[in-house]
Every structure is written in C-alpha cells, then in structure tokens.
Write a protein that holds these residues in place. Structure first.
Motif, PDB file in Angstrom:
ATOM      1  N   ILE A  54     -42.274 -30.916 -82.120  1.00 58.32           N
ATOM      2  CA  ILE A  54     -42.807 -30.796 -80.765  1.00 58.32           C
ATOM      3  C   ILE A  54     -41.847 -29.900 -79.980  1.00 58.32           C
ATOM      4  O   ILE A  54     -40.632 -30.150 -79.950  1.00 58.32           O
ATOM      5  CB  ILE A  54     -42.932 -32.169 -80.086  1.00 58.32           C
ATOM      6  CG1 ILE A  54     -43.928 -33.047 -80.852  1.00 58.32           C
ATOM      7  CG2 ILE A  54     -43.385 -32.012 -78.638  1.00 58.32           C
ATOM      8  CD1 ILE A  54     -44.004 -34.464 -80.329  1.00 58.32           C
ATOM      9  N   VAL A  55     -42.390 -28.857 -79.348  1.00 62.06           N
ATOM     10  CA  VAL A  55     -41.574 -27.881 -78.628  1.00 62.06           C
ATOM     11  C   VAL A  55     -41.902 -27.936 -77.141  1.00 62.06           C
ATOM     12  O   VAL A  55     -43.041 -27.662 -76.738  1.00 62.06           O
ATOM     13  CB  VAL A  55     -41.803 -26.452 -79.159  1.00 62.06           C
ATOM     14  CG1 VAL A  55     -40.922 -25.456 -78.407  1.00 62.06           C
ATOM     15  CG2 VAL A  55     -41.551 -26.371 -80.654  1.00 62.06           C
ATOM     16  N   PHE A  56     -40.922 -28.347 -76.327  1.00 61.01           N
ATOM     17  CA  PHE A  56     -41.063 -28.211 -74.881  1.00 61.01           C
ATOM     18  C   PHE A  56     -40.887 -26.724 -74.567  1.00 61.01           C
ATOM     19  O   PHE A  56     -39.795 -26.168 -74.719  1.00 61.01           O
ATOM     20  CB  PHE A  56     -40.015 -29.049 -74.151  1.00 61.01           C
ATOM     21  CG  PHE A  56     -40.065 -28.907 -72.654  1.00 61.01           C
ATOM     22  CD1 PHE A  56     -40.945 -29.657 -71.892  1.00 61.01           C
ATOM     23  CD2 PHE A  56     -39.235 -28.001 -72.002  1.00 61.01           C
ATOM     24  CE1 PHE A  56     -40.998 -29.518 -70.516  1.00 61.01           C
ATOM     25  CE2 PHE A  56     -39.277 -27.843 -70.626  1.00 61.01           C
ATOM     26  CZ  PHE A  56     -40.171 -28.602 -69.875  1.00 61.01           C
ATOM     27  N   PHE A  57     -41.957 -26.062 -74.123  1.00 62.74           N
ATOM     28  CA  PHE A  57     -41.972 -24.604 -73.987  1.00 62.74           C
ATOM     29  C   PHE A  57     -41.937 -24.245 -72.504  1.00 62.74           C
ATOM     30  O   PHE A  57     -42.951 -24.258 -71.805  1.00 62.74           O
ATOM     31  CB  PHE A  57     -43.224 -24.042 -74.655  1.00 62.74           C
ATOM     32  CG  PHE A  57     -43.223 -22.547 -74.817  1.00 62.74           C
ATOM     33  CD1 PHE A  57     -42.044 -21.801 -74.845  1.00 62.74           C
ATOM     34  CD2 PHE A  57     -44.415 -21.851 -74.959  1.00 62.74           C
ATOM     35  CE1 PHE A  57     -42.056 -20.428 -75.004  1.00 62.74           C
ATOM     36  CE2 PHE A  57     -44.447 -20.477 -75.124  1.00 62.74           C
ATOM     37  CZ  PHE A  57     -43.261 -19.766 -75.136  1.00 62.74           C
ATOM     38  N   GLY A  58     -40.750 -23.946 -71.989  1.00 62.36           N
ATOM     39  CA  GLY A  58     -40.588 -23.583 -70.584  1.00 62.36           C
ATOM     40  C   GLY A  58     -39.141 -23.797 -70.160  1.00 62.36           C
ATOM     41  O   GLY A  58     -38.337 -24.378 -70.886  1.00 62.36           O
ATOM     42  N   ARG A  59     -38.822 -23.305 -68.982  1.00 58.83           N
ATOM     43  CA  ARG A  59     -37.469 -23.494 -68.487  1.00 58.83           C
ATOM     44  C   ARG A  59     -37.167 -24.981 -68.347  1.00 58.83           C
ATOM     45  O   ARG A  59     -38.044 -25.778 -68.004  1.00 58.83           O
ATOM     46  CB  ARG A  59     -37.275 -22.787 -67.141  1.00 58.83           C
ATOM     47  CG  ARG A  59     -37.284 -21.281 -67.217  1.00 58.83           C
ATOM     48  CD  ARG A  59     -36.873 -20.663 -65.887  1.00 58.83           C
ATOM     49  NE  ARG A  59     -37.762 -21.072 -64.805  1.00 58.83           N
ATOM     50  CZ  ARG A  59     -38.921 -20.468 -64.519  1.00 58.83           C
ATOM     51  NH1 ARG A  59     -39.337 -19.445 -65.263  1.00 58.83           N
ATOM     52  NH2 ARG A  59     -39.666 -20.886 -63.515  1.00 58.83           N
ATOM     53  N   LEU A  60     -35.924 -25.340 -68.590  1.00 63.84           N
ATOM     54  CA  LEU A  60     -35.516 -26.740 -68.486  1.00 63.84           C
ATOM     55  C   LEU A  60     -35.235 -27.044 -67.008  1.00 63.84           C
ATOM     56  O   LEU A  60     -34.104 -26.975 -66.524  1.00 63.84           O
ATOM     57  CB  LEU A  60     -34.275 -27.010 -69.345  1.00 63.84           C
ATOM     58  CG  LEU A  60     -34.544 -27.301 -70.836  1.00 63.84           C
ATOM     59  CD1 LEU A  60     -35.253 -26.153 -71.501  1.00 63.84           C
ATOM     60  CD2 LEU A  60     -33.234 -27.599 -71.552  1.00 63.84           C
ATOM     61  N   GLU A  61     -36.324 -27.325 -66.274  1.00 54.77           N
ATOM     62  CA  GLU A  61     -36.225 -27.564 -64.842  1.00 54.77           C
ATOM     63  C   GLU A  61     -37.308 -28.543 -64.414  1.00 54.77           C
ATOM     64  O   GLU A  61     -38.261 -28.832 -65.152  1.00 54.77           O
ATOM     65  CB  GLU A  61     -36.360 -26.257 -64.057  1.00 54.77           C
ATOM     66  CG  GLU A  61     -37.712 -25.586 -64.203  1.00 54.77           C
ATOM     67  CD  GLU A  61     -37.828 -24.295 -63.406  1.00 54.77           C
ATOM     68  OE1 GLU A  61     -38.932 -24.051 -62.872  1.00 54.77           O
ATOM     69  OE2 GLU A  61     -36.835 -23.548 -63.312  1.00 54.77           O
ATOM     70  N   VAL A  62     -37.192 -29.033 -63.186  1.00 54.23           N
ATOM     71  CA  VAL A  62     -38.115 -30.046 -62.674  1.00 54.23           C
ATOM     72  C   VAL A  62     -39.534 -29.507 -62.577  1.00 54.23           C
ATOM     73  O   VAL A  62     -40.494 -30.156 -63.007  1.00 54.23           O
ATOM     74  CB  VAL A  62     -37.641 -30.552 -61.292  1.00 54.23           C
ATOM     75  CG1 VAL A  62     -38.679 -31.492 -60.678  1.00 54.23           C
ATOM     76  CG2 VAL A  62     -36.299 -31.256 -61.411  1.00 54.23           C
TER      77      VAL A  62
END
Length: 571
Positions: A54-62
């Motif tokens: 599973i890939v969280f795809f995006g900047r690591l931000e709120v």
C-alpha cells in the motif's frame, strides 16, 4: 455554467494512455484483466491477492490526508480480523515531508507503534516526479490518495493514464476526472472510517482500475481544438478590422474569409536538430487551414532518424495540424519536393527546407497575394542568419536576400525571382512540370521560377522578408560579429556536411538555372546565348576578383569551374 478543461498530460503519458487503452495491450502485472482507457471500455479487475504493498501517494502533510491515512490503519489493526494488514508486505510513504516543525517520519513511526500496525514501513521522500511515477507502476502496488482538499490533481490524471490501481478521496474536482461508473470502486470520503472500509474492501474483494472520464488523448485534442477556434476568431476579427483596398499587405486579416487548404511541402535530410525549429515555426503560423507533408530524403544520421520519430509521434498524439511523413531514398531536393507535391491535398503548395524558419505571417501573406493578384507563383524576400538557434523577433539579419519578381532578363544571371520558400498553385505546379530531379547539383528553385515565367505563368514577389534563411559558413570562416573562428560543434550545428551549395559544382548549378532559357529559344541561337551568358559572368567575376584583390584571374576561376565539372562527370 463554466467548463473547466482537464490538465494536459505530457507527450509520453498521452502515448502510454493510447497504447494501454487498446484491448490487445492488457496489463497483467498486477493480476488484472479487461481493458480501460477509452470511453465504453470494460473495467479492469484487480485481485486482492495481487496487492502486496500500500503506497501513500502524496506529500507527507495534513492537507494530503496523512493523519486520515494513519488513523484508517489504526482502525484496521484494531479489528478482530487483524490479518488484513498482514496480507501486505509493506506500507510505503511516497512524497516529500511537509509537517512543519514535526518530523514526518518520526510521526508515522510513532503512529505505527501506537496503532500496532505490525507491518514493514518504508519512506520514499527524496524521489522526484519521474522516479515516483516509475515506482507506483511497480507490480503489486495500490496507491492511496486521501487528500482533504484538492483542485484537479495531476497525480490522479497520471494514475488514470498509466492504469495504476488506486483509491482516492472524493474532494474537489477529483470525481470529475474519473469515469462515473468507477466512482463506487475507487472514491471515498476523507474520513478514517471511510478509508478503512475502502481498504478492507480492496484487500478482501479486490478492486478495479479506474477509467478516465476523458481519455488523455481526447483532452489534448479538445484543448488544441479550443485554441484553433480562438486563433480562427482572432484572425476573423483582424480581417474585418481594415476593409480599405490600399491597406498594407501581410497578415491574416487581409484574406477576408478566403482560406483554402495549403500544403506545406517540407523536405528533410540529416538535419534533425534544425528541422525541429522549422516545425515549431510552422506551428506558430497565423493562417489556418494548412497541412504538413514532410519528405525525408534518405536520412542516414541516427539523431535525425530519432527526431523524425519524435515529430511523427507529436503529430499523431496532438493532431495539431494534418501531418504526413514520407520516406524516400536519397534523390535530392527536386525529387523530394515533387514527392511532397504529389501527396499534397491542398489547393496551394508552399515549399520549405529543413533549415528554414518561416515567420508567423509567411503563409497568410503569400495566400493573400495569390488571392488578390491571381498569381500562379508567389515568392518573397528572405532574411539571412547564421545562428543554430531560432532568430528572435527583432533580430537584425546578416543580410536580406532581395527579389525583383518576374524579371526574366535579369533572372538569366541571378535568381531575382525570389526565395525558394514560395507558394504555387498546385494545378500550375504540375503544368509547369515541377522541379527537375537531377542529383549532384542545385538551383532547382531558380530553374523552376525561370521556367514558370518563360512559359507565361504569373509570378509575383512580395517586397517583404517572410522567412529566415540559414546562411552557412564553411571551412571555419570567421563570423562577422566576433571575428573568431567557429568551433567545430557550433559549425556542425550551422553547416551540415551535405550542403549542396558547397558540395556541388558551381558551373553545373548555373547551367541548370539556364536551361529554361535554352528551351525557350531556337536551337540555332543556344550557343549564342551561352556565349553571352559566359561573357557576362566573366565580367562579373573580374569585378569581384578586382575588388577583393585576389591574384587569381576571373578566366582562371571559370576554367577551374569547368575543370571541376568535367572531373565530376568523369567520376
């Protein structure tokens, strides 16, 4: 209502979308079947067993939903069926860190520890965009995009074009990018419970690869069509802005609704880096409609062949203008131009070489003059330059190639008819006989103009430079501006090795331009014409020799030309 056009993907992504849209190009890397990418295509199924990451795809931000994603994983780990997360090998976080004073990696690691995720975690925070796209195309990966707020994200368009399995939050313009039939399979509300439910469904039942609402190639075509409409309306306004008959020539506004199809006959051989600039100049024309018929005259240079493929792909993908690429053995410019003319569909032909840079009003001005004067051939002046780059708008030319027009008498000694970037009515072109097709000599354009005038066809010359003519130095001559010899790489860009002006015999070239005059008079007078022409050229050579204070006599130069011609024949 306001229609917001989708972003345009890059050429390679459009090409990939076209390729993968075909049922014959199904992607089985992720355990998928079916095909997508076109309207009406069936959805692609992805089995749950094929998903290993599973890939969280995006900047690591709120705002990109990092906290929502972590909370959803907490929910999955708390449920009785804790084997769900155990079915994946790892969870990756793909994007730059942007949690302000909080270290994003430390935040995620603490959440994983507190939530008892019991799964391997990887941070991929340094990858640039091409590297990130390459990574998510890997086998067995599911992308999760859980943004709280979005406009029309490029990441979703890329995932759609590349047929990457994903689930995404239903915020902003995201739903508009996805085929409505796939909404229930890939969209979720950006709340931890909803994302957890979506992940559970995918990991137990599988999912589908979402289809785009509008395929990327169609998006590109729609955008280009929109700009064509704007250009056409702008041209119509310019045309209606000045109705006086004595208005200055030039510009699309003068055509007043007369817009026949023009076929640009572009000839190329081993000048890939230069022809790209010619094509760019053609796409900047203020006239429509026109087509490009490009003839590759037996190119052998690897770089040029690669460029030809890129040009072909560009026009196939964008449909910017109708374009055809014809490949022939090396038969020299005359034959190549005739080949282009034979394939042309337009009422008018307009000729360009692979190192010319037409100015934006090139086609519109020549068409305007042809329409006003009913001329069969329309020529113009040309501005000469030596730079390997495209001239800028206000650049001063090295010199201007002046033309007089249909002056047959002067045309016997110099090409006063106009530059080779001329417009010809297609019917007249074939009646005149087209270009002669001999190799190992040039001046076929000069010969054609003389032939047309002597046969009674109307030729008009525009008293304006409508194109840039690339003037080539040779043998490392000094440039006018710097006075320093050009280095070999710069010279290679400016002076291709196969420049016929320098590799053919000057005497033979001049005789080629003289042939229409020879045919126009009785046979008994042809030697007299040759004698008169030779005498005039002798006087001209003597003046040139005297002014430059060269020791070699003019008669010696002519003798050398004739000797070179004989040597060429013997070879």
């Amino acid at each position: 209502r306001t229609f917001v056009q989708q972003n345009i993907l890059g050429g390679s992504l459009v090409s990939t979308a076209e390729t993968t849209a075909s049922p014959s190009n199904q992607n089985h890397k992720n355990g998928v079947s079916g095909h997508a990418g076109v309207r009406g295509g069936s959805a692609v199924a992805v089995s749950s067993s094929s998903i290993r990451e599973i890939v969280f795809f995006g900047r690591l931000e709120v705002l990109k939903g990092l906290q929502v994603f972590c909370s959803a994983l907490d929910i999955l780990s708390e449920r009785e069926s804790t084997t769900l997360l155990a079915t994946v090998e790892r969870i990756s976080f793909l994007g730059h860190k942007n949690l302000g004073s909080v270290d994003a990696e430390s935040y995620v690691e603490k959440r994983a520890e507190d939530g008892n995720w019991n799964v391997s975690i990887a941070f991929l925070t340094e990858k640039i965009q091409p590297e990130a796209i390459a990574y998510v195309q890997g086998e067995g990966r599911l992308c999760v995009m859980s943004s709280l707020l979005e406009n029309s994200p490029y990441t979703v368009l890329e995932a759609l074009a590349l047929r990457i399995p994903f689930i995404v939050s239903n915020v902003g313009g995201i739903p508009e990018l996805i085929d409505q039939r796939d909404h229930k399979d890939v969209l979720f509300s950006p709340k931890p419970s909803n994302l957890a439910a979506a992940l559970e469904r995918v990991l137990t039942q599988g999912t589908k690869i979402a289809r785009p609402h509008t395929p990327p190639p169609l998006t590109l075509k729609q955008t280009l069509d929109f700009h064509r409409i704007l250009a056409y309306e702008s041209a119509m306004l310019r045309r209606s802005g000045d109705e006086s008959d004595d208005a200055p020539l030039g510009g699309a506004r003068e055509i007043r609704g007369y817009a026949p199809l023009v076929s640009v006959c572009l000839v190329h051989r081993n000048r890939g880096t230069l022809v790209l600039k010619t094509v760019e100049a053609l796409l900047a024309q203020d006239y429509w409609p026109f087509e490009i018929v490009m003839v590759d005259d037996g190119s052998t240079d690897e770089e040029s062949l690669k460029v030809l493929g890129e040009i072909q792909h560009f026009f196939n993908a964008t449909q910017a203008v109708p374009f055809r690429l014809l490949r022939t053995p090396n038969r020299y410019p005359g034959a190549a131009r005739n080949t282009a003319a034979e394939s042309a569909r337009g009422k008018f032909l307009i000729f360009a070489d692979d190192d010319d840079i037409p100015k934006p009003n090139w086609i519109s001005t020549l068409i305007n003059v042809a329409h006003r004067t009913h001329a069969d051939v329309v020529t113009s002046m040309a501005d000469a330059f030596t730079s390997p780059t495209t001239p800028y708008k206000q650049q001063r030319p090295d010199f201007r190639w002046l033309s007089i027009g249909p002056a047959a008498d002067l045309g016997m000694f110099h090409n006063v008819f106009g530059s080779s970037q001329a417009l010809v009515r297609k019917k007249a072109f074939f009646k005149i006989g087209g270009f002669s097709e001999e190799g190992e000599s040039t001046y076929e354009d000069w010969e054609f103009f003389a032939d047309a005038v002597l046969k009674g066809y109307q030729l008009e010359a525009v008293p304006e430079a409508l194109s840039w003519y690339r003037q080539r130095n040779r043998r490392g001559k000094q440039t006018k501006k710097t006075g320093t010899p050009q280095d070999s790489s710069a010279r290679a860009a400016i002076v291709p090795d196969e420049n016929l002006m320098y590799t053919t015999n000057a005497y033979t070239n001049r005789l080629r331009a003289l042939r229409p005059y020879m045919r126009a008079i009785p046979e008994q007078l042809r030697n007299a014409l040759l004698f008169g022409w030779g005498t005039a050229k002798l006087v001209e050579s003597q003046k040139r020799s005297s002014s430059s204070r060269k020791s070699k006599s003019a008669s010696g130069m002519i003798a050398a030309d004739m000797a070179g011609n004989n040597a060429t024949k013997e070879n």
